[in-house]
Design a protein around this motif. Structure first.
Motif, PDB file in Angstrom:
ATOM      1  N   GLY A  89      -8.910   1.488  -9.253  1.00 46.24           N
ATOM      2  CA  GLY A  89      -8.481   0.723  -8.082  1.00 46.24           C
ATOM      3  C   GLY A  89      -7.469  -0.325  -8.459  1.00 46.24           C
TER       4      GLY A  89
ATOM      5  N   LYS B 262      -4.321  -3.165  -6.472  1.00 45.69           N
ATOM      6  CA  LYS B 262      -3.625  -3.682  -5.288  1.00 45.69           C
ATOM      7  C   LYS B 262      -3.309  -2.514  -4.346  1.00 45.69           C
TER       8      LYS B 262
ATOM      9  N   GLY C  19      -6.764  -4.645  -1.098  1.00 47.38           N
ATOM     10  CA  GLY C  19      -7.156  -3.923  -2.295  1.00 47.38           C
ATOM     11  C   GLY C  19      -7.303  -2.444  -1.969  1.00 47.38           C
TER      12      GLY C  19
ATOM     13  N   LEU D 105     -12.110  -6.120  -7.417  1.00 45.33           N
ATOM     14  CA  LEU D 105     -11.072  -6.462  -6.432  1.00 45.33           C
ATOM     15  C   LEU D 105     -11.241  -7.905  -5.961  1.00 45.33           C
TER      16      LEU D 105
ATOM     17  N   PHE E 149      -8.755 -10.136  -3.815  1.00 46.34           N
ATOM     18  CA  PHE E 149      -8.675  -9.323  -2.588  1.00 46.34           C
ATOM     19  C   PHE E 149     -10.025  -9.334  -1.870  1.00 46.34           C
TER      20      PHE E 149
ATOM     21  N   MET F  38     -10.432  -3.853   1.446  1.00 39.01           N
ATOM     22  CA  MET F  38      -9.912  -2.697   0.695  1.00 39.01           C
ATOM     23  C   MET F  38      -9.907  -1.441   1.561  1.00 39.01           C
TER      24      MET F  38
END
Ligand SMILES: CC(C)(COP(=O)(O)OP(=O)(O)OC[C@H]1O[C@@H](n2cnc3c(N)ncnc32)[C@H](O)[C@@H]1OP(=O)(O)O)[C@@H](O)C(=O)NCCC(=O)NCCS
Length: 173
Positions: free
Chosen positions: A74, A76, A86, A114, A119, A122
């Motif tokens: 994972g 950005k 995310g 994340l 973030f 997501m």
């Protein structure tokens, strides 16, 4: 079973999980010719490039013998989505190890990372025809949009799932 961050020496193990899981999970969905043509070496080369960049991460799950049984990647979100910051790029668990909680643990690990990266939301893209999309629905993802991707010579529909607030996963992790 242990979950830990991937290092350069693990690339071959996660590439094998990706290829083997595609072959078992997407048989009958993705063209057999494409699945047969997937190569461990090419997948390794693609992955090595991916993790050389700083805003991405990858964690693996290994069994007691050190065999890699799954991984999650994972980072950005890739298209500057205004809401979802995310992205879960991929999560795979080998066929014979599925449905025993490993995918959920990998998912929670990615959500926690994340959050550490700053973030709070997501998304993930999944093949629309895949029965495995229920995994994301079960984890509270809400269906967002549909798009298409090229896989070999075919176009496939993909659907995105989003989570507006991933802080609850961090408490669970
Ligand atoms: C999707 C995937 C990562 C899930 O990993 P897993 O270890 O099997 O998942 P878990 O055991 O943690 O499952 C958690 C819950 O998700 C749901 N779920 C998982 N797989 C499912 C399936 N095939 N069908 C329906 N629900 C499913 C279930 O509710 C499950 O809980 P339960 O077993 O108690 O009912 C794994 O099955 C996989 O690699 N699939 C093929 C590749 C893929 O499609 N990856 C996702 C797209 S990037």
């Amino acid at each position: 079973m242990v979950i830990r961050e991937v290092n350069a020496a693990d690339i071959a193990g996660i590439a094998k999980v990706q290829v083997d899981t595609w072959r078992s999970a997407y048989s009958g969905i993705v063209a057999q010719k494409y699945l047969n043509g997937m190569s461990y070496k090419q997948t390794e080369d693609l992955m090595a490039g991916l993790f050389a960049e700083g805003d991405k991460f990858c964690y693996l799950a290994e069994d007691a013998s050190g065999k890699v049984i799954g991984f999650v990647a994972g980072g950005k979100e890739r298209t500057d989505n205004p809401t979802y910051k995310g992205e879960l790029y991929a999560v795979y668990v080998l066929d014979q190890y599925q449905r025993s909680g490993t995918g959920r643990l990998l998912f929670l690990t990615a959500a926690r990372r994340l959050r550490i990266m700053g973030f709070n939301s997501m998304l993930v893209w999944v093949l629309a025809a895949s029965p495995y999309r229920r995994f994301y629905a079960k984890l509270g993802g809400k269906e967002l949009t549909v798009s298409t991707v090229d896989i070999g010579e075919e176009k496939h529909e993909v659907v995105s799932y989003g989570w507006d607030d991933i802080s609850s996963f961090v408490r669970d992790a």
